[in-house]
Write an enzyme that holds these catalytic residues in place. Structure first.
Site, PDB file in Angstrom:
ATOM      1  N   HIS A  62       0.870  -1.180   0.000  1.00  0.00           N
ATOM      2  CA  HIS A  62       0.000   0.000   0.000  1.00  0.00           C
ATOM      3  C   HIS A  62       0.911   1.234   0.000  1.00  0.00           C
ATOM      4  O   HIS A  62       1.723   1.414   0.910  1.00  0.00           O
ATOM      5  CB  HIS A  62      -0.913   0.008   1.232  1.00  0.00           C
ATOM      6  CG  HIS A  62      -1.928  -1.089   1.198  1.00  0.00           C
ATOM      7  ND1 HIS A  62      -2.262  -1.832   2.297  1.00  0.00           N
ATOM      8  CD2 HIS A  62      -2.666  -1.579   0.162  1.00  0.00           C
ATOM      9  CE1 HIS A  62      -3.186  -2.731   1.943  1.00  0.00           C
ATOM     10  NE2 HIS A  62      -3.447  -2.596   0.666  1.00  0.00           N
ATOM     11  N   GLU A  65       1.766   3.786   3.006  1.00  0.00           N
ATOM     12  CA  GLU A  65       2.163   3.247   4.310  1.00  0.00           C
ATOM     13  C   GLU A  65       3.676   3.345   4.413  1.00  0.00           C
ATOM     14  O   GLU A  65       4.419   2.419   4.097  1.00  0.00           O
ATOM     15  CB  GLU A  65       1.621   1.829   4.448  1.00  0.00           C
ATOM     16  CG  GLU A  65       0.084   1.846   4.352  1.00  0.00           C
ATOM     17  CD  GLU A  65      -0.557   0.480   4.437  1.00  0.00           C
ATOM     18  OE1 GLU A  65       0.152  -0.517   4.640  1.00  0.00           O
ATOM     19  OE2 GLU A  65      -1.795   0.424   4.308  1.00  0.00           O
ATOM     20  N   HIS A 160       2.997  -3.358   7.002  1.00  0.00           N
ATOM     21  CA  HIS A 160       1.984  -2.340   6.690  1.00  0.00           C
ATOM     22  C   HIS A 160       1.838  -1.370   7.849  1.00  0.00           C
ATOM     23  O   HIS A 160       2.311  -1.622   8.952  1.00  0.00           O
ATOM     24  CB  HIS A 160       0.618  -3.015   6.489  1.00  0.00           C
ATOM     25  CG  HIS A 160       0.499  -3.800   5.233  1.00  0.00           C
ATOM     26  ND1 HIS A 160      -0.270  -3.402   4.179  1.00  0.00           N
ATOM     27  CD2 HIS A 160       1.071  -4.977   4.856  1.00  0.00           C
ATOM     28  CE1 HIS A 160      -0.183  -4.293   3.194  1.00  0.00           C
ATOM     29  NE2 HIS A 160       0.626  -5.263   3.590  1.00  0.00           N
ATOM     30  N   GLU A 224       0.927  -5.158  10.895  1.00  0.00           N
ATOM     31  CA  GLU A 224       0.481  -3.756  10.953  1.00  0.00           C
ATOM     32  C   GLU A 224       1.254  -3.066  12.071  1.00  0.00           C
ATOM     33  O   GLU A 224       1.156  -3.447  13.227  1.00  0.00           O
ATOM     34  CB  GLU A 224      -1.023  -3.685  11.236  1.00  0.00           C
ATOM     35  CG  GLU A 224      -1.902  -4.374  10.202  1.00  0.00           C
ATOM     36  CD  GLU A 224      -2.129  -3.542   8.940  1.00  0.00           C
ATOM     37  OE1 GLU A 224      -1.650  -2.371   8.895  1.00  0.00           O
ATOM     38  OE2 GLU A 224      -2.760  -4.063   8.004  1.00  0.00           O
TER      39      GLU A 224
HETATM   40 ZN   LIG Z   1      -1.597  -1.845   4.185  1.00  0.00          ZN
END
Ligand SMILES: [Zn+2]
Length: 345
Positions: A62, A65, A160, A224
């Protein structure tokens, strides 16, 4: 437009200068490590006498990020400048350079919903994210298949940051293992990275980590690491544990792990997935609610036309709420605490 990589250049800058592609190149560092650039954002480090681990680290799947991109870029630069000696084969992937340049999560389509062949389903390879998902799969396959013979361990940590804040700042998604046991040493490694909240999935997914786990038998995770922030605005001290642990992993140095104890973790499984059925889908809590927020049983969470969604179970927590998804897509995941006693290997 492709261009030859210059060994002394900054890998991230070079990647972002050539988002569409790079000519492959190979060179050897004085410390004996062979470096191969396979494509834009794809760099492989191969020690002369590699250990038994094949490690894939990915970031920027992404594009907005940024913290994971900075963490991986630092790792790559330190290996290129011979400040960090990799003792394990290591492949670092910067997932979506075009989206990073655009400062956006994605240019056309969420790259992390396109793996395990989803890139070629439906309309097929119609955009750059679909093409990138296919080539990333090919690079991961090549990396694992080119490993020396013998008993080896495969890893993929896809890093992420989340769109919203989280009650537990860092958390990992453990892909569905189709009945195989969860790995105690991996939970211990995640904890050393500062990640003690883990969501144990029970269904197949189109994510990069599920692909590596299911197709290649890798210990693989979506990790994350906190909340999305622009480049330069990340407080890198918040990532000191993950940075140190990844460096130790690559360098085959001792890891600051502690023996697994369930009380040290927040372990969750999916209780239900709420999909948007109509354009009237509406969330009944504040926009900035944190991931893993819980409400009392009976609390109204969402409405969708005539359908009401209320908290059904004690401890039920919400994650990834997004009312703006397309009709038919997942708008929210509801999770509940669970135990892994007797189910670890
Ligand atoms: Zn992500």
């Amino acid at each position: 437009m492709s261009q030859q990589w210059i060994p002394n250049d900054d890998f991230l800058r070079h990647t972002l200068n050539h988002p569409a592609g790079l000519s492959p190149c190979e060179f050897r560092l004085e410390n004996g490590v062979t470096v191969q650039v396979w494509d834009t954002g794809v760099i492989c480090f191969e020690p002369a006498a590699a250990g038994d681990k094949d490690i894939v680290l990915s970031c920027g799947v992404h594009g907005n990020e940024t913290a994971p991109i900075e963490i991986c870029a630092e790792l790559v630069q330190d290996m290129l400048q011979q400040k960090l000696l990799p003792k394990q084969r290591t492949l670092v992937l910067i997932g979506n350079p075009a989206a990073i340049n655009a400062g956006k999560r994605e240019v056309e389509e969420n790259l992390n919903r396109l793996f395990s062949g989803h890139h070629s389903k439906g309309a097929g390879l119609i955009n750059d994210e679909r093409k990138r998902a296919l080539t990333l799969e090919q690079y991961v396959t090549r990396f694992y298949q080119q490993a020396p013979q013998g008993s080896r361990k495969r890893y993929l940590y896809d890093l992420h940051t989340a769109i919203r804040g989280s009650r537990f700042e860092k958390f990992a998604v453990y892909p569905f293992l189709h009945g195989k046991p969860w790995q105690k040493n991996q939970l211990e490694f995640l904890r050393a990275c500062g990640v003690s909240t883990v969501l144990l999935m029970q269904t197949a997914a189109s994510t990069f980590s599920y692909y590596a786990s299911n197709t290649h038998g890798a210990d693989a995770f979506t990790v994350e690491l906190g909340k999305v922030r622009p480049f330069g605005q990340n407080d890198m001290s918040r990532f000191s544990e993950v940075r140190a642990s990844l460096r130790a992993l690559v360098a085959d140095a001792p890891l600051a792990t502690k023996d697994f104890a369930e009380a040290d973790f927040q372990l969750y499984e999916v209780y239900r997935s709420i999909h948007k059925q109509t354009q009237d889908f509406k969330l009944h809590f504040a926009d900035d609610v944190e991931n893993f927020t819980t409400y009392p049983v009976g609390t109204l969470l969402a409405t969708d036309g005539d359908t009401e969604y209320r908290v059904e179970k004690e401890g039920e927590a919400l994650i990834f709420p997004n009312a703006k998804v397309a009709v038919g897509q997942r708008a929210m995941l509801m999770v509940v605490p669970r135990s892994v006693k007797g189910q670890l290997a």
